[in-house]
Write a protein that holds these residues in place. Structure first.
Motif, PDB file in Angstrom:
ATOM      1  N   PRO A  66       0.754  -1.395  -0.238  1.00 36.47           N
ATOM      2  CA  PRO A  66       0.021   0.090   0.095  1.00 36.47           C
ATOM      3  C   PRO A  66       0.759   1.436  -0.156  1.00 36.47           C
ATOM      4  CG  PRO A  66      -0.056  -0.899   2.166  1.00 36.47           C
ATOM      5  CD  PRO A  66       0.893  -1.878   1.158  1.00 36.47           C
ATOM      6  N   THR A  67       0.288   2.113  -0.743  1.00 37.59           N
ATOM      7  CA  THR A  67       1.183   3.661  -0.606  1.00 37.59           C
ATOM      8  C   THR A  67       0.746   4.101   0.817  1.00 37.59           C
ATOM      9  OG1 THR A  67      -0.794   4.711  -1.756  1.00 37.59           O
ATOM     10  CG2 THR A  67       0.953   3.769  -3.126  1.00 37.59           C
ATOM     11  N   ALA A  68       1.600   5.241   0.985  1.00 36.32           N
ATOM     12  CA  ALA A  68       1.311   5.823   2.494  1.00 36.32           C
ATOM     13  C   ALA A  68       0.329   6.606   2.485  1.00 36.32           C
ATOM     14  CB  ALA A  68       2.742   6.485   2.548  1.00 36.32           C
ATOM     15  N   LEU A  69      -0.216   6.945   3.781  1.00 42.05           N
ATOM     16  CA  LEU A  69      -1.333   8.078   3.941  1.00 42.05           C
ATOM     17  C   LEU A  69      -0.493   9.089   4.977  1.00 42.05           C
ATOM     18  CD1 LEU A  69      -4.098   8.870   3.764  1.00 42.05           C
ATOM     19  CD2 LEU A  69      -4.535   8.067   6.031  1.00 42.05           C
ATOM     20  N   THR A  70      -0.057  10.245   4.472  1.00 43.78           N
ATOM     21  CA  THR A  70       0.872  11.068   5.009  1.00 43.78           C
ATOM     22  C   THR A  70       0.189  12.363   5.508  1.00 43.78           C
ATOM     23  OG1 THR A  70       2.640  10.456   3.613  1.00 43.78           O
ATOM     24  CG2 THR A  70       2.930  12.467   4.597  1.00 43.78           C
ATOM     25  N   PRO A  71       0.243  12.494   6.648  1.00 46.68           N
ATOM     26  CA  PRO A  71      -0.296  13.531   7.475  1.00 46.68           C
ATOM     27  C   PRO A  71       0.308  14.726   6.999  1.00 46.68           C
ATOM     28  CG  PRO A  71      -0.021  11.939   9.190  1.00 46.68           C
ATOM     29  CD  PRO A  71       0.960  11.584   7.918  1.00 46.68           C
ATOM     30  N   ALA A  72      -0.039  15.924   6.470  1.00 41.00           N
ATOM     31  CA  ALA A  72       0.472  17.100   6.049  1.00 41.00           C
ATOM     32  C   ALA A  72       0.326  17.852   7.470  1.00 41.00           C
ATOM     33  CB  ALA A  72      -0.154  17.690   4.809  1.00 41.00           C
ATOM     34  N   THR A  82      -7.047  19.020   9.560  1.00 41.66           N
ATOM     35  CA  THR A  82      -6.220  17.878   9.526  1.00 41.66           C
ATOM     36  C   THR A  82      -6.331  17.522   7.819  1.00 41.66           C
ATOM     37  OG1 THR A  82      -6.726  17.150  11.707  1.00 41.66           O
ATOM     38  CG2 THR A  82      -6.048  15.546  10.125  1.00 41.66           C
ATOM     39  N   LEU A  83      -5.176  17.404   7.354  1.00 43.95           N
ATOM     40  CA  LEU A  83      -4.863  17.200   5.774  1.00 43.95           C
ATOM     41  C   LEU A  83      -4.156  16.005   5.739  1.00 43.95           C
ATOM     42  CD1 LEU A  83      -5.267  17.812   2.865  1.00 43.95           C
ATOM     43  CD2 LEU A  83      -3.468  19.180   3.013  1.00 43.95           C
ATOM     44  N   LEU A  84      -4.767  14.895   5.109  1.00 37.92           N
ATOM     45  CA  LEU A  84      -4.025  13.656   4.761  1.00 37.92           C
ATOM     46  C   LEU A  84      -4.163  13.327   3.527  1.00 37.92           C
ATOM     47  CD1 LEU A  84      -6.053  11.313   7.318  1.00 37.92           C
ATOM     48  CD2 LEU A  84      -4.007  12.390   7.806  1.00 37.92           C
ATOM     49  N   LEU A  85      -2.512  13.163   3.022  1.00 39.67           N
ATOM     50  CA  LEU A  85      -2.283  12.666   1.618  1.00 39.67           C
ATOM     51  C   LEU A  85      -2.029  11.473   1.322  1.00 39.67           C
ATOM     52  CD1 LEU A  85       0.445  15.646   1.637  1.00 39.67           C
ATOM     53  CD2 LEU A  85      -2.117  15.890   0.919  1.00 39.67           C
TER      54      LEU A  85
END
Length: 394
Positions: A66-72, A82-85
């Protein structure tokens, strides 16, 4: 009724390949049998655990899922949200395109095909197609508009390094629309050994459905990741850029049955959902940019991958239902979004993805996204391919 809470069933289109009034199969008689062959093969493969096992393993050990879910973190602090990429830019080849192409390439091999035929705009689908062809011992022919070849030289070189033939298209606007037309024409004469590996949720049935199913891994992963990352489990907003719309369709598939607001972001010069009318393009019915005589109008976007005058039929359907909302941003907003994300988070995203970022920035400022909201944003690709354009405009 609050349309955001609708449980919309879009698992599969109707038997005629329709999402509401959109979709279908409007192709020459010579391609009817080819489309039916693809549909039958996909239905058979998608019901086969062995096929899923092959695809899942390739996605894991080759594509990097899986690709990452990165908190910005810094940008979130600046914006008060709260922005998640969802980091499709981290997938092999640099975008979400590899998800769909690995699925279709495996399907083509299962069907006994030897050649992949593809269209490309920004070049990412072309690179993914060339990559999968090399991996599976197939040949690849990629059609690309001359204008896109000029602005995406790096990806053209990558395709050729991988062994693909890149065919310049000089007709019309010399962009993605014309590359699609030429790829379809080529398929007519190559159906015996060639497989049309279409890059987005568009084209004749079964492609809009088939591509969505191969891309839904984005939304399914993100939903599981959000359940771990967020106190509320489901984000308030799910945002993605839309040209043909495959990264958005794949992302939305994971959240369509939740209360999340689904937001697709189009370029101002290619706003098919916001400015188009129902019409037929590249073998399917959808919302299309057209003049008063019904002639297809040229689209414009700073991002080659969004430079398309139509949109996937499922997006047109979700817009009509009110289940998804579609907005536009300008080229200037996109350029600002690239810079802000880069400086705040150390992430250089593709110009396509920056459309989604631009909308979030504006929506926070305008109050469309309230303070404290949670936002999931799919970064569909990385910005390496756009450095030449950005250098010219800096």
């Amino acid at each position: 009724m609050d349309t955001r809470s609708l449980a919309v069933d879009v698992r599969a289109p109707s038997g005629l390949g329709r999402f509401g009034e959109y979709g279908g199969r409007f192709v020459p008689e010579s391609l009817i049998a080819a489309c039916e062959e693809v549909e039958h093969a996909f239905r058979d493969a998608w019901a086969d655990p062995l096929f899923h096992g092959q695809l899942d393993r390739l996605l894991a050990v080759y594509a990097g899922r899986p690709t990452a879910l990165t908190p910005a973190w810094r940008l979130s602090a600046e914006l008060g949200i709260t922005l998640l990429l969802k980091r499709e830019d981290l997938a092999h080849t640099g975008s979400h395109k590899i998800n769909n192409v690995l699925g279709q390439a495996l399907l083509a091999k299962r069907m006994g095909k030897q050649r992949l035929i593809a269209e490309t705009g920004a070049g990412q689908h072309g690179v993914a197609t060339a990559t999968a062809a090399a991996l599976l011992g197939m040949s690849a022919t990629v059609f690309m508009g001359e204008r896109d070849i000029e602005r995406q030289e790096l990806n053209v070189f990558r395709m050729r390094m991988l062994g693909a033939e890149v065919v310049p298209v000089g007709s019309g606007s010399r962009t993605l629309k014309d590359a699609c037309s030429e790829a379809l024409r080529h398929w007519v004469s190559s159906v015996e050994d060639g497989y049309y590996c279409l890059g987005s949720v568009m084209g004749p049935h079964p492609y809009p459905w088939l591509v969505r199913e191969f891309q839904r891994v984005i939304g399914d992963e993100a939903r599981t990741q959000c359940a771990t990352e967020l106190r509320t489990a489901t984000p308030d907003f799910v945002v993605a850029c839309v040209g043909g719309g495959s990264n958005a369709a794949g992302t939305f598939a994971g959240f369509v049955d939740t209360p999340a607001r689904l937001i697709g972001v189009e370029p101002e010069g290619g706003a098919a959902i916001n400015s188009g009318l129902p019409g037929i393009l590249h073998g399917f019915r959808t919302k299309v940019l057209q003049d008063e005589h019904g002639q297809i109008s040229e689209a414009h976007s700073i991002a080659a991958g969004l430079d398309y005058p139509g949109v996937g039929p499922e997006h047109a359907y979700l817009a009509d239902l009110g289940r998804a909302e579609y907005f536009t941003v300008s080229d200037a907003e996109v350029l600002d979004a690239v810079r802000r994300l880069a400086k705040a988070e150390g992430i250089l995203c593709a110009l396509e993805s920056a459309h989604a970022v631009a909308w979030v920035l504006r929506a926070v400022e305008d109050g469309e996204i309230p303070a404290g909201s949670t936002v999931l944003l799919t970064l569909s690709g990385r910005g390496d391919k756009d450095m030449h354009t950005l250098m010219e405009l800096s």
